[in-house]
Structure formats: structure tokens, C-alpha cells
Design an enzyme around this catalytic site. Sequence first.
Site, PDB file in Angstrom:
ATOM      1  N   PHE A  65      -8.940   5.110  -0.591  1.00 37.10           N
ATOM      2  CA  PHE A  65      -9.644   4.256   0.362  1.00 37.10           C
ATOM      3  C   PHE A  65      -8.737   4.008   1.553  1.00 37.10           C
ATOM      4  CE2 PHE A  65     -13.472   2.632  -1.838  1.00 37.10           C
ATOM      5  CZ  PHE A  65     -13.286   3.272  -3.047  1.00 37.10           C
ATOM      6  N   GLY A  68     -10.224  -0.030   7.638  1.00 37.63           N
ATOM      7  CA  GLY A  68      -9.572  -0.796   8.704  1.00 37.63           C
ATOM      8  C   GLY A  68      -8.281  -0.119   9.137  1.00 37.63           C
ATOM      9  N   TYR A  70      -5.578   0.448   7.647  1.00 36.32           N
ATOM     10  CA  TYR A  70      -4.887   1.305   6.680  1.00 36.32           C
ATOM     11  C   TYR A  70      -5.075   2.780   7.022  1.00 36.32           C
ATOM     12  CZ  TYR A  70      -3.840  -2.513   3.390  1.00 36.32           C
ATOM     13  OH  TYR A  70      -3.347  -3.644   2.790  1.00 36.32           O
ATOM     14  N   GLU A 248      -6.408  -5.277 -10.027  1.00 38.67           N
ATOM     15  CA  GLU A 248      -5.327  -4.893 -10.950  1.00 38.67           C
ATOM     16  C   GLU A 248      -5.338  -5.745 -12.226  1.00 38.67           C
ATOM     17  OE1 GLU A 248      -1.338  -3.249  -9.704  1.00 38.67           O
ATOM     18  OE2 GLU A 248      -0.843  -5.368 -10.037  1.00 38.67           O
ATOM     19  N   LEU A 294       0.881  -5.840   9.804  1.00 43.07           N
ATOM     20  CA  LEU A 294       0.297  -4.808  10.674  1.00 43.07           C
ATOM     21  C   LEU A 294      -1.070  -4.344  10.199  1.00 43.07           C
ATOM     22  CD1 LEU A 294       3.374  -2.481  11.381  1.00 43.07           C
ATOM     23  CD2 LEU A 294       2.381  -4.248  12.850  1.00 43.07           C
ATOM     24  N   VAL A 295      -1.296  -4.356   8.872  1.00 40.35           N
ATOM     25  CA  VAL A 295      -2.520  -3.713   8.372  1.00 40.35           C
ATOM     26  C   VAL A 295      -3.559  -4.680   7.827  1.00 40.35           C
ATOM     27  CG1 VAL A 295      -1.454  -1.488   7.903  1.00 40.35           C
ATOM     28  CG2 VAL A 295      -1.422  -3.252   6.124  1.00 40.35           C
ATOM     29  N   ARG A 296      -3.120  -5.893   7.455  1.00 39.13           N
ATOM     30  CA  ARG A 296      -4.091  -6.814   6.872  1.00 39.13           C
ATOM     31  C   ARG A 296      -4.640  -7.743   7.933  1.00 39.13           C
ATOM     32  NH1 ARG A 296      -1.323  -8.300   1.024  1.00 39.13           N
ATOM     33  NH2 ARG A 296      -1.914  -6.361   0.000  1.00 39.13           N
TER      34      ARG A 296
HETATM   35  N1  UDP Z   1      -7.266  -1.064   1.375  1.00 37.32           N
HETATM   36  C1  UDP Z   1      -7.744  -0.625   2.606  1.00 37.32           C
HETATM   37  N2  UDP Z   1      -7.937  -1.546   3.603  1.00 37.32           N
HETATM   38  C2  UDP Z   1      -7.671  -2.871   3.438  1.00 37.32           C
HETATM   39  C3  UDP Z   1      -7.163  -3.311   2.200  1.00 37.32           C
HETATM   40  C4  UDP Z   1      -6.962  -2.382   1.186  1.00 37.32           C
HETATM   41  O1  UDP Z   1      -7.989   0.549   2.803  1.00 37.32           O
HETATM   42  O2  UDP Z   1      -7.870  -3.652   4.384  1.00 37.32           O
HETATM   43  C5  UDP Z   1      -7.117  -0.089   0.282  1.00 37.32           C
HETATM   44  C6  UDP Z   1      -5.945   0.865   0.502  1.00 37.32           C
HETATM   45  O3  UDP Z   1      -6.226   2.088  -0.142  1.00 37.32           O
HETATM   46  C7  UDP Z   1      -4.819   0.128  -0.195  1.00 37.32           C
HETATM   47  C8  UDP Z   1      -5.544  -0.442  -1.409  1.00 37.32           C
HETATM   48  O4  UDP Z   1      -6.856  -0.789  -0.924  1.00 37.32           O
HETATM   49  O5  UDP Z   1      -3.748   0.988  -0.520  1.00 37.32           O
HETATM   50  C9  UDP Z   1      -4.901  -1.670  -2.065  1.00 37.32           C
HETATM   51  O6  UDP Z   1      -4.465  -2.593  -1.109  1.00 37.32           O
HETATM   52  P1  UDP Z   1      -2.891  -2.789  -0.841  1.00 37.32           P
HETATM   53  O7  UDP Z   1      -2.227  -1.466  -0.914  1.00 37.32           O
HETATM   54  O8  UDP Z   1      -2.722  -3.568   0.422  1.00 37.32           O
HETATM   55  O9  UDP Z   1      -2.501  -3.695  -2.086  1.00 37.32           O
HETATM   56  P2  UDP Z   1      -1.070  -3.769  -2.802  1.00 37.32           P
HETATM   57  O10 UDP Z   1      -0.665  -2.391  -3.194  1.00 37.32           O
HETATM   58  O11 UDP Z   1      -0.110  -4.348  -1.796  1.00 37.32           O
HETATM   59  O12 UDP Z   1      -1.317  -4.675  -3.960  1.00 37.32           O
END
Ligand code: UDP
Length: 297
Positions: A65, A68, A70, A248, A294-296
Amino acid sequence: MGVCPEATISLLKDNFTGTLRHWARPEVLACTSWGAPIIWDGIFDPHVARQEARRRNTTIGLTVFAVGRYLEKYLKRFLESAEQHFMVGQNVVYYVFTDLPEAVPHMVLGQGRLLRVETVQRESRWQDVSMARMRTLYEALGGQLGRETDYVFCLDVDQHFTGNFGPEVLSDLVAQLHAWHYHWPRWLLPYERNQRSAAALSLREGDFYYHAAVFGGNVKALRKLTSHCVRGQQLDRERGIEALWHDESHLNKFFWLNKPTKLLSPEFCWDQHIGWRAEIHHPRLLWEPKEYELVRN
Ligand code: UDP
Ligand code: MN
């Protein structure tokens, strides 16, 4: 950690692991108490798995996935590194789920490999993007993805491949040991502890803490896994609660109730910030630095 008892070794043969060379890595745990192999570098012969996958004309799905920001931050490197290291020489179908289909980088793919782009809507909270993956995957596994693949691996996008990630990881139900938690005592693991949550585990429950950034299996097993998580997330939402680590936490509950048939050592999803560890020989996938600002949203 010790080697596997002889009685367990006979259980360890699945179609892709071949003969266990547990003596090659006496310092690591090579199997679980329920007889599932734990794949560490050097314990299994990757050639056996490669030949078996070819012989069966196996098709492997890789879902990711990129919603946005990411997408522009991570997707290109993820896919380019997958072309170098993920199931090289096998039939592969990438499924990229995104809200920005036109922004998916154009990729020149190896023989027998194709990439499908599926549009999903963007949730407003990053936690919801993460959890919504379970429903989207459930539906995709019931459709074309499920029809055209034998095994599927579901990965986070914020990581890149650095070494061979081949058919030795294939099995009916595959879980990833979390790089930060594989040494921790069970009672300290970050499971959901609120008994009102569908994801709750008591202090006496839990085998390992698994990382939701990598899970896989055959289509039927993954339908069951994703439907379990969708239902748990829905139940929690109705009660106005959310599990500690979102999807998770529900994934960990599922793997407690339904034991994985293969585990991947932390070499398969490693975080360099942990630093040097004697037992980590050959990282296959590395976390990207967490740049949440940066991404959230
Ligand atoms: N993801 C995304 N856009 C978002 C949030 C999450 O595409 O705004 C997808 C992306 O594949 C990401 C995964 O969901 O790797 C899990 O989120 P993240 O990696 O931020 O979680 P973490 O690994 O920090 O728990
Ligand atoms: Mn991630």
C-alpha cells in the site's frame, strides 16, 4: 537458544524448506514448539526452494500500500529493490494499492513479472490507512489476486530489499519475527492488554511478537487471517476502542489462535538502528528511517 529436538525435525519439512541444516546455526532457535521452521540465513538451502517453486510453476503475489505521501517517499525504491531480490526467476504479480494511481512510477519488470495498480480511498488518519489494508486485502484475495496467485506476501512500503527474498519463505501461513522484540520475555511484549479489545492477549498468552510489515501465506489462509483482523477491528470500533498497535495487534491475536507454519528470522525485516547483532548475518529487507513528520497527516 538451542537446536530442535530430533522429533521436531521430522515435522519441519514443508515443500519449500528442504532439509534443515540446524547444526549450521546452533546459536539460534530454528523451530517453534509446534514444529514450524524459523528461517535463518544458512539453515535452509535456497536452491531446493527455488527448484520446487519452478517445478510447480508457482505464482507469488506481493501486495503493498502506498497511500498519500508514502507513495512518492517510498514506492520507487521498494519496487526497484524487489525487482533485484524478491522471488527472482519466479512468476510474480505486484499489487500496488494507492489513492494516486497516476503517480505510480513506471517500472521495467523482469520476465514473468507484472504489476497491477488498484485504487483505494485515502483514510484521514494514518492508523485507519494501516487498518483498512486488512479489508482491502480480504476483498482482493477473494478476487483476481486470489485467482492468479498461489502464495501472497503483504508488505509495508517503508522498507527496501537488500538480499535474496526467495521461495524459502513460502509456506501456508508465514509470520515475521519483530526485529525489536525477538529477545524480549513474553510478558513484556507489546500485545494489546485491554481485555475489552478483540486483540487482547493475557500475560500468559502469546508465542512471539510478530511484525505486521511482513506476513504471507497461501490464498485460503490469508483470507482467514484478513477476515479475522477485519472483524476484530470492527468489534473494537463498535466499542469505541482501538488496539495499541492497530492491525498489528489483531494480527498477533490471529497468530496466537492460528499458529504460523513458518517464521522468518529478523533478518527478513531488519532495522539498522538496532545496531550490530551476532546472529543477524544477512538482512534481506531493511526498514527505511521513520520520518513520520514528512509522510503522516
Ligand atoms: N500507509 C500508507 N499511507 C499512510 C499510512 C500507512 O500507505 O498514510 C501504508 C504503508 O504501506 C505503510 C503501512 O501502511 O508502510 C503501515 O504504516 P507505517 O509504515 O507508517 O506504520 P509503522 O511501520 O510505522 O507501524
Ligand atoms: Mn512500516
